[in-house]
Structure formats: structure tokens, C-alpha cells
Motif scaffolding. Structure first.
Motif, mmCIF file in Angstrom:
data_model
loop_
_atom_site.group_PDB
_atom_site.id
_atom_site.type_symbol
_atom_site.label_atom_id
_atom_site.label_comp_id
_atom_site.label_asym_id
_atom_site.label_seq_id
_atom_site.Cartn_x
_atom_site.Cartn_y
_atom_site.Cartn_z
ATOM 1 N N ASP A 52 0.812 -1.225 0.000
ATOM 2 C CA ASP A 52 0.000 0.000 0.000
ATOM 3 C C ASP A 52 0.841 1.269 0.000
ATOM 4 O O ASP A 52 0.440 2.294 -0.519
ATOM 5 C CB ASP A 52 -0.917 0.017 1.233
ATOM 6 N N THR A 112 -7.316 -4.374 0.765
ATOM 7 C CA THR A 112 -6.378 -4.467 -0.352
ATOM 8 C C THR A 112 -5.809 -5.882 -0.418
ATOM 9 O O THR A 112 -5.795 -6.603 0.568
ATOM 10 C CB THR A 112 -5.226 -3.462 -0.178
ATOM 11 N N PRO A 126 -1.046 -4.440 -5.312
ATOM 12 C CA PRO A 126 -2.262 -4.281 -4.522
ATOM 13 C C PRO A 126 -3.063 -3.081 -4.986
ATOM 14 O O PRO A 126 -2.537 -2.170 -5.628
ATOM 15 C CB PRO A 126 -1.738 -4.067 -3.104
ATOM 16 N N TYR A 127 -4.324 -3.064 -4.631
ATOM 17 C CA TYR A 127 -5.216 -1.985 -5.030
ATOM 18 C C TYR A 127 -5.883 -1.360 -3.818
ATOM 19 O O TYR A 127 -6.076 -2.008 -2.799
ATOM 20 C CB TYR A 127 -6.285 -2.506 -5.999
ATOM 21 N N ALA A 128 -6.237 -0.096 -3.936
ATOM 22 C CA ALA A 128 -6.892 0.606 -2.840
ATOM 23 C C ALA A 128 -8.242 -0.020 -2.551
ATOM 24 O O ALA A 128 -8.870 -0.640 -3.403
ATOM 25 C CB ALA A 128 -7.061 2.082 -3.194
ATOM 26 N N PHE A 132 -11.359 -2.494 -4.398
ATOM 27 C CA PHE A 132 -11.226 -3.901 -4.029
ATOM 28 C C PHE A 132 -12.434 -4.728 -4.440
ATOM 29 O O PHE A 132 -12.302 -5.774 -5.045
ATOM 30 C CB PHE A 132 -11.000 -4.014 -2.521
#
Length: 330
Positions: A52, A112, A126-128, A132
Motif C-alpha cells: 500500500d 487491499t 495491490p489496489y486501494a 477492491f
């Protein structure tokens, strides 16, 4: 197996060394002492990208991240002039077969996730949390690119084709369910909207069938965790089969604040269930599953106690030792 992490000039302490257990390492302690940072550093050291947030060295310190994995080590040093981390060891030194490293799944506290797939030799970033649900449910969005069909698509395909991942998914949900008499199970997809033609898989619960898109936050956490556990290993097998290389003989799960969104009765069994599910989906008695997770919940710790084996499990309790007057604690 990941054995040790040594940090210097990064994180909350000037220097820190963490030794991990063979099967389960649970990290607890007060906020701000570095629980999540340990997971971030492990992910960075194994995958080569940040999770993150970027790992920024302390000003005035020589910064280093060192990972010991079985009989090999991997070292990163921070070049302040170039403002970037340099890998002092080739990735191939972590090889356990014909590919580099082991599959890794990181589930963050805010929803995430990240997957490192060694057979593909890339890290899926990873994604915010805001993306998600869309990523997990429907696959790639305009904002991101991720080789994931999405939970809705995959579960529908697995259901109609009666493929093995569906059985693994239902087995995972059964283990993760809070009520043994009414376990979660994926049911036939149905259309639920007049404005969208998408077929939504249903999940059976004690309250009846519920579309996955309408599941509660706690159920979503459980369902998404089960899906990602199954998907990560299935993706690894698919890539290995395409490339004609052997499967990995171990897998690493990083889970931050495992109790997030979960009712206490789920918190009590979640860790034991994760270990059971992870072992079951590989269908190999010699396969090694290593879990490193953080928690603030005493219920999580109470729940794992009957399954805790000091020979292969470890509890790390981070504490702050107050410094002398005028000095910082450690």
C-alpha cells in the motif's frame, strides 16, 4: 520457508530482527509498533514491489532489508543518491524449482490484496480498498489491469462446468463458516437486476440464499478470502502447466488484522480455518503452508490456542520499552 527478516534504518525501530515460525506466526501489540510494517517488508523483499505504501528509510540511517529463506538470503540496500532500493542478490537465488520463489497472497487490513506469482515472475500490485470489491467481483476495471476474471465470473464458470475449484471454494467456505449446521455454499447464479444482465452467484446461509453482491461486510471478508486462497493456488497451477514446470512445494499467506469486519464467533475460528483451507486446496501432504498474520483481537488468540504447536507456531508480542528521561523508547 521464510525464516528471518532483518530491518535496519526502516520502520518504527532503528533496527529489528524477526524470526518466523515454520507454520504460523501471529504478531500482536499496540498500534504504531510495526506489525503491518513487518508484513509490508516481507512482501517487498519477496516480490520486489511495495504494497500500500512505499518503504521509506529513516533520515540519517543506512537502510537495509534482509530476508533469510531456507538456505539463501536476499538483501536490499537503499541508494540515497538514486532514491531507490537496490537488490543485492539475484531473484533466482530464491528459486525452489525452475521458477523464482513461492506464491504469496497478501490480504491487507483495508481490503487491499496482492499476489506474487513466481511462475509468471511478476507481482500483481495491490489496489486501494475503493477498488477492491470491483476487482474481486468483476475483474479488471478501467483504473487497473489485473489478470483476474473476477469472483462473479469465476464462480459462475466453476459452477456450470463443475470444476474442481468450485469444490475447493465450497470446502473453504464450509471450513470458514461460523455455523457447522448451516455452512456457506455457492449456489446457482441468478440474474437479480432489470438493468444489468450479469448472472450473480448465490450463497446459501442460515437466512437463505443471498446474492454475493449483497453479502455483509463480514461475509464479504470471508468469501473474498476463500476465493483468493483458491484462486492464487489455481492460477499458480495453470501457469506451471502452461510452462511445463513443477508446482511450488510451499505457499506464503500474509494477512493484516485478520479479525477485520468479523463477528467474535468468526474471529475465534478464522486462523485455524485458514490453516486448514490452505492445506486442503493443495491436496499434498508434504506441501508446506506458512501464514504470517497480525491481530489486535484477544479472541483470535484464544481461538488458535487449541491448535497452537510451539514447535511450528510462534506468537510475537511487540512492546515498547520506555527510554530514560530525554531518550526515545525502543
Amino acid at each position: 520457508m521464510l525464516k528471518k527478516l532483518h530491518l535496519k534504518g526502516v520502520g518504527p525501530a532503528p533496527e529489528m530482527e524477526v524470526e518466523f515460525a515454520e507454520r504460523l506466526t501471529v504478531i500482536t501489540g499496540d498500534n504504531g509498533l510495526g506489525k503491518s510494517f513487518i508484513l509490508d517488508a516481507v512482501w517487498f523483499g519477496m516480490s520486489g514491489i511495495s504494497f500500500d505504501r512505499d518503504i521509506i528509510p529513516k533520515e540519517g540511517f543506512e537502510a537495509e532489508i534482509l530476508l533469510d529463506y531456507d538456505k539463501v538470503s536476499r538483501r536490499y540496500n537503499f541508494d540515497r543518491r538514486q532514491q531507490q532500493w537496490e537488490n543485492k542478490n539475484e531473484l533466482s537465488e530464491l528459486s525452489t524449482s525452475e521458477f523464482d520463489g513461492i506464491p504469496i497472497l497478501y490480504l491487507g487490513s483495508t481490503g487491499t490484496f496482492g499476489v506474487y506469482e513466481p511462475a509468471r515472475k511478476i507481482s500483481l500490485p495491490p489496489y486501494a480498498a475503493i477498488y477492491f470489491q470491483a476487482e474481486i467481483e468483476r475483474g479488471s476495471t478501467k483504473q487497473t489491469k489485473f489478470p483476474l476474471n473476477g469472483m462473479l465470473s469465476d464462480l459462475s464458470t466453476w459452477y456450470y462446468r463443475k470444476e474442481a475449484p468450485l469444490h475447493e471454494m465450497n470446502a473453504a467456505l464450509s471450513t470458514l463458516s461460523d455455523d457447522p449446521e448451516n455452512t456457506f455454499k455457492i449456489e446457482e447464479p441468478k440474474r437479480i437486476s432489470v438493468s444489468e444482465s450479469l448472472q450473480i452467484p448465490q450463497i446459501s446461509t442460515a437466512l437463505g440464499q443471498i446474492p454475493l453482491t449483497l453479502a455483509s461486510s463480514g461475509m464479504n471478508r470471508i468469501i473474498s478470502l476463500a476465493y483468493m486462497l483458491v484462486w492464487t493456488w489455481e492460477e499458480h497451477k495453470i501457469i506451471c502447466n502452461i510452462k511445463s514446470v513443477p508446482y511450488a512445494n510451499s505457499i506464503l499467506f500474509l494477512i493484516d488484522e485478520i479479525e477485520t469486519h468479523l463477528h467474535p464467533k468468526w474471529q475465534r475460528k478464522i486462523l485455524a480455518a485458514v490453516l486448514e483451507v490452505a492445506k486442503a486446496i493443495t491436496e499434498d501432504e508434504n506441501f508446506q503452508v506458512q501464514v504470517i498474520c497480525t491481530t489486535h483481537s484477544p479472541i483470535v488468540l484464544t481461538g488458535i490456542e487449541p491448535h497452537f504447536d510451539p514447535a511450528i507456531d510462534k506468537l510475537l508480542d511487540l512492546q515498547l520499552t520506555p527510554g530514560a528521561p530525554g531518550e526515545r523508547g525502543r
